[in-house]
Design an enzyme around this catalytic site. Structure first.
Site, PDB file in Angstrom:
ATOM      1  N   TYR B 154     -32.103 -12.806  30.713  1.00 16.35           N
ATOM      2  CA  TYR B 154     -33.118 -12.084  30.651  1.00 16.35           C
ATOM      3  C   TYR B 154     -33.118 -10.754  31.214  1.00 16.35           C
ATOM      4  O   TYR B 154     -33.651  -9.748  30.553  1.00 16.35           O
ATOM      5  CB  TYR B 154     -34.151 -13.076  31.230  1.00 16.35           C
ATOM      6  N   GLU B 161     -33.015  -3.366  26.872  1.00 10.49           N
ATOM      7  CA  GLU B 161     -34.243  -2.917  25.803  1.00 10.49           C
ATOM      8  C   GLU B 161     -35.073  -1.826  26.188  1.00 10.49           C
ATOM      9  O   GLU B 161     -35.335  -0.851  25.683  1.00 10.49           O
ATOM     10  CB  GLU B 161     -35.057  -4.342  25.654  1.00 10.49           C
TER      11      GLU B 161
END
Lengths: 319, 225
Positions: B154, B161
């Protein structure tokens, strides 16, 4: 009459209810509403705050015509009582949530525009045009039309809320008022107004403007027609439920949502394919597709074989 | 409950389960191909050529995840719509507007390859877990992967991102060409996404997975005792 009374055992579900009696006794021909009223009287809670479920956790639906016997309750049956928290009427919520965009759009375009865009960023003007100041640029044709469309849309919704919709006398949690209003006031109101009425916007080309406008008028009229169909399903003041038929309802489960969605895509077209307007339309479409899906499942469950299953809930051949 | 359903509905339940097993297996396989191609391309041509080789494939594999929104709408899965929407939307944002709309140099950033590694491993495990779960108890090693790998994957996914969005901002602003305001609004939207949604969103996701993990571990103990 003649039938023995029923004693129903009461238990709290979730947090304990202070005044909840261990049991109540009602006549065998008492309606479900009478049970609700009896529990409300004993607990001193407003009746709308209470949700009663059977021991298999199925919801005991309020009804003035169904008797306790018809609802499969017997002497000694257990009922679970839940306090739903503070409630608010659907009509009140609707009136308040639509009031936001209804006021924000005309206020932004005709009053706040010069000040708003002096302090907040907006796209630079296209090359080869001189940068007119925010306070002096008049609104474009598309902008005045959009403001009228959106304002009229919410006036229509307000009028329908007051005069057309027949709510099942039901309520929703009071916190929904905050949640719903936040959506309508901020996204439908502030965000859309801010992104549509900025001073450097180019006017929308005719090939999008006129078809968009025509589509919007068609969508709004169709949407009104479906609302009238839905109104006809319920006698005034009743909680009747029925299977809607007629214009649009043979194609999809919720044509009222379909036309609503179509209307917002028409707005996006008149806005020249504005990204925020398209995003707003798309988000609304997904949310309403979800509601339509839930409605289809409810119809199937509630009406069984009497209901002709729909293949599409919102948009034919899509969802 | 299930036994009380009429025969027609019982059959549709298994039809639904079969469909979901097929969907999840296919998705796991597609992401396994992503992983293999990212590794192979990086080794052979270097990380800067990953997009050129895998970009389109990833874009469409990720686009297939739109089906998960449809699943939530038609009720084949119980996940609430809003949860699915946020998960799918953030990935969709990366493959379409951020990296798909313009030929941004962020396509050749090492962050892109790292992001695909995090995505593909996460998705292989997640979809395999769903597929196994639909057919009974998933193997213990698969559950262990599902509820432990996110600790690392994660943060890698989130940071890469954010890095990609941040780096592509200038290219997004120029999208649509001079005279169009589309790029300006797109960049404005991405700024809101980057600065206002990623931090709280990541916190919610991470703590959600930790809660799930605790639940899973507790569930195991109950079964064993």
């Amino acid at each position: 009459m003649g039938q023995p009374d029923l004693t129903l055992r009461l238990q709290p579900r979730g947090k304990p209810l202070p005044n909840l009696p261990g049991e109540i006794t009602v006549p065998a021909d008492a309606s479900i509403d009478a049970v609700y009223d009896a529990v409300a009287r004993k607990t001193k809670y407003p009746v709308h705050r209470l949700r009663i479920t059977r021991s298999d956790s199925s919801h005991l639906q309020r009804s003035s015509s169904t008797t306790v016997t018809a609802a499969n309750l017997f002497d000694g049956s257990s009922l679970f009582i839940k306090d739903l928290g503070p409630q608010i009427g659907w009509r009140t919520t609707y009136i308040i949530e639509y009031l936001g965009p209804l006021l924000i759009h005309p206020l932004t375009l005709y009053l706040l525009r010069p000040f708003l865009y002096t302090y907040l960023p907006y796209p630079p003007p296209p090359l080869a045009t001189t940068h007119a100041s925010a306070s002096t640029t008049p609104p474009t044709r598309a902008q005045t039309t959009l403001c009228a469309m959106i304002t009229l849309h919410y006036i229509k919704r307000e009028l329908e809320t007051i005069f057309v919709h027949r709510f099942s006398a039901a309520t929703m949690p009071a916190t929904n008022l905050i949640k719903n209003s936040a959506y309508y006031w901020s996204l439908g109101g502030l965000l859309l107004a801010y992104t549509l009425y900025y001073p450097t916007a180019a006017d929308t080309a005719d090939y999008l403007y006129y078809p968009g406008l025509a589509l919007w008028i068609f969508a709004e009229l169709s949407n009104f027609s479906t609302h009238m169909t839905l109104r006809g399903l319920r006698r005034p003041g009743s909680r009747d439920r029925g299977i809607p038929t007629g214009y649009g309802f043979s194609t999809v489960t919720c044509p009222n949502y379909s036309f609503e969605v179509l209307g917002w895509f028409a707005v996006a077209a008149v806005a020249g394919g504005s990204l925020p307007a398209l995003g707003f339309a798309l988000f609304g479409a997904v949310v309403q597709a979800n509601w339509a899906g839930m409605r289809e499942r409810r119809y199937r469950k509630e009406f069984g074989d009497k209901y002709k299953k729909k293949k599409w809930v919102l948009i034919p051949f899509v969802v | 409950m299930a036994s009380r359903l009429p025969a027609s509905q019982r059959r549709s339940l298994t039809l639904k389960a079969n469909y979901l097993v097929a969907y999840n297996t296919l998705s796991a396989a597609l992401w396994a191909v992503v992983l293999a191609r990212v590794v192979a391309t990086s080794a052979r041509d270097g990380v800067e050529n990953v997009y050129e080789n895998v970009g389109n494939y990833v874009k469409w594999t990720q686009t297939l995840a739109l089906m998960e929104i449809v699943h939530a709408i038609v009720g084949v899965v119980r996940t609430p719509l809003f949860t699915t929407l946020t998960q799918v939307a953030s990935r969709f944002n990366l493959v379409w507007p951020v990296l798909g709309f313009t030929a941004t140099p962020m396509r050749s950033s090492p962050a892109y390859a790292a992001m695909l590694l995090a995505w593909s491993v996460t998705e292989i495990i997640r979809y395999s877990y769903y597929a196994a779960n639909l057919q009974g108890e998933p193997p213990a090693w698969l559950s262990a992967l599902r509820y432990n790998t996110f600790f690392v994957l994660y943060p890698v996914g989130i940071v890469t991102e954010m890095w990609e969005i941040y780096g592509a901002m200038g290219d997004l602003e120029a999208f649509g060409g001079a005279g169009s305001s589309v790029g300006w609004w797109l960049a404005a939207l991405e700024k809101v996404v980057l600065y206002a949604t990623y931090v709280p969103g990541s916190y919610v996701m991470y703590t959600h997975m930790m809660r799930q993990r605790r639940k899973m571990i507790r569930g195991k103990k109950v079964v064993r005792n």
